[in-house]
Write an enzyme that holds these catalytic residues in place. Structure first.
Site, PDB file in Angstrom:
ATOM      1  N   TYR A  59       0.831  -1.217   0.000  1.00  0.00           N
ATOM      2  CA  TYR A  59       0.000   0.000   0.000  1.00  0.00           C
ATOM      3  C   TYR A  59       0.861   1.261   0.000  1.00  0.00           C
ATOM      4  O   TYR A  59       0.741   2.114  -0.886  1.00  0.00           O
ATOM      5  CB  TYR A  59      -0.932  -0.002   1.210  1.00  0.00           C
ATOM      6  N   LYS A 104       1.376   3.725  -3.265  1.00  0.00           N
ATOM      7  CA  LYS A 104       0.890   5.112  -3.146  1.00  0.00           C
ATOM      8  C   LYS A 104       2.026   6.092  -3.416  1.00  0.00           C
ATOM      9  O   LYS A 104       1.827   7.113  -4.090  1.00  0.00           O
ATOM     10  CB  LYS A 104       0.301   5.355  -1.753  1.00  0.00           C
TER      11      LYS A 104
END
Length: 333
Positions: free
Chosen positions: A292, A296
């Site tokens: 994640y 990102k």
């Protein structure tokens, strides 16, 4: 604490008074429209800037387990207009006026962050690029242990496609929602700065031996995901799934149809385990925490790399929790 909250509320109120005139008559395109963050943004816009022209909302069709397809227009009503985020506005305006406002301002656009040109049909794409002034990207997968392929598609390649769309608009600006966790393993005071393309947290921490190139990393991840798919279909692995099910079923009679579904479920679970493990491993190796935070951060770099002269704002919230005042104190979806 009460004084602090009141001062913060007044600061927000004053800021909104300055922002609203800019928002008047503007046309928006908002991704991730059925998510918690986007609903809060739409509620804020309609409550404080009622003179905006229109809000186009990225909504994918969704299938029920029965096979029935829920259209974007149906999801607009059931998941957005009827959401409690708009309860205060509905109460203030009354049902009839509220429904008229929503019909006038909100338009569901069948679209998908993972598809080229966001999966928007040509005629609608032409209209949007002609009309949209402000693009707000709220779409992302926020699962920390998301499989690597899904995290890449949503959090890295998705923002690239949103940039392409915003650049195709005649005169748009882009607001991209990222996360404070792109700082990864860094500690202490961290100054805000423009993301540096091809730079990792590990390198920022002085671990220069860790090589990283954004485009090469994307290709490496894609190649690994394809390799995992191929390995999941290997005959010896499929045989292993069958042996596992034989022990699990313990001689129970199972139809061929059910067995094929069981094997596929095991195959998908095995793939997920491999992709999650690799995402955690690679993310930590590069100075982030997981797939994640890594993807990102890669999404931010992709925006910087591809935006050209497109005006862009990157917002990095930490944790998005309940509201202070709007649409009501403590609102949480």
């Amino acid at each position: 604490m009460i004084s602090l909250d009141f001062n913060l509320f007044m600061d927000c109120h004053i800021t909104m008074r300055r922002i609203v005139p800019f928002l008047n008559r503007k046309v928006f395109y908002i991704t991730g429209a059925t998510g918690f963050l986007a609903k809060g943004v739409v509620a804020k816009l309609l409550s404080h800037a009622p003179d905006i022209e229109r809000i186009y909302l990225m909504i994918r069709p969704r299938s029920r387990t029965s096979g029935k397809v829920i259209t974007p227009e149906e999801r607009l009503v059931s998941e957005i207009i009827q959401a409690n985020a708009f309860g205060a506005l509905r109460k203030k305006m009354g049902d009839d006026q509220f429904e008229a406002l929503m019909r006038d301002k909100l338009v569901a656009v069948p679209s998908d962050l993972t598809k080229e040109r966001l999966g928007i049909e040509d005629e609608m794409y032409a209209q949007l690029t002609r009309d949209v002034d402000i693009v707000i990207n709220c779409a992302a997968t926020v699962v920390f242990d998301e499989p690597l392929d899904m995290a890449l598609a949503q959090n890295t390649l998705g923002p690239m496609r949103v940039v392409e769309f915003a650049k195709a608009c005649q005169n748009a600006i882009l607001v991209h929602t990222s996360t404070a966790y792109v700082s990864g393993q860094r500690t202490g005071k961290i100054d805000e700065e423009t993301p540096v393309v091809n730079r990792t947290v590990a390198q920022a921490l002085g671990q220069e031996s860790v090589e990283f190139d954004l485009d090469k990393e994307i290709e490496t991840i894609r190649a690994y995901c394809e390799e995992v798919e191929t390995r999941s279909l290997a005959s010896d692995r499929i045989t292993g799934f069958h042996r596992f099910l034989d022990k699990q079923d313990r001689g129970k009679r199972v139809t061929d149809h059910r067995r094929s579904h069981q094997v596929e479920a095991l195959r998908q679970r095995w793939k997920r385990e491999q992709l999650v493990a690799r995402g955690l491993e690679r993310g930590r190796e590069l100075g982030w925490h997981d797939s994640y935070t890594m993807t990102k951060a890669m999404g931010e770099q992709m925006i910087v790399k591809t935006r050209g002269d497109l005006p862009v704002v990157i917002v990095r919230p930490s944790v998005i929790e309940s509201s202070l005042a709007d649409p009501e104190p403590g609102w949480l979806d």
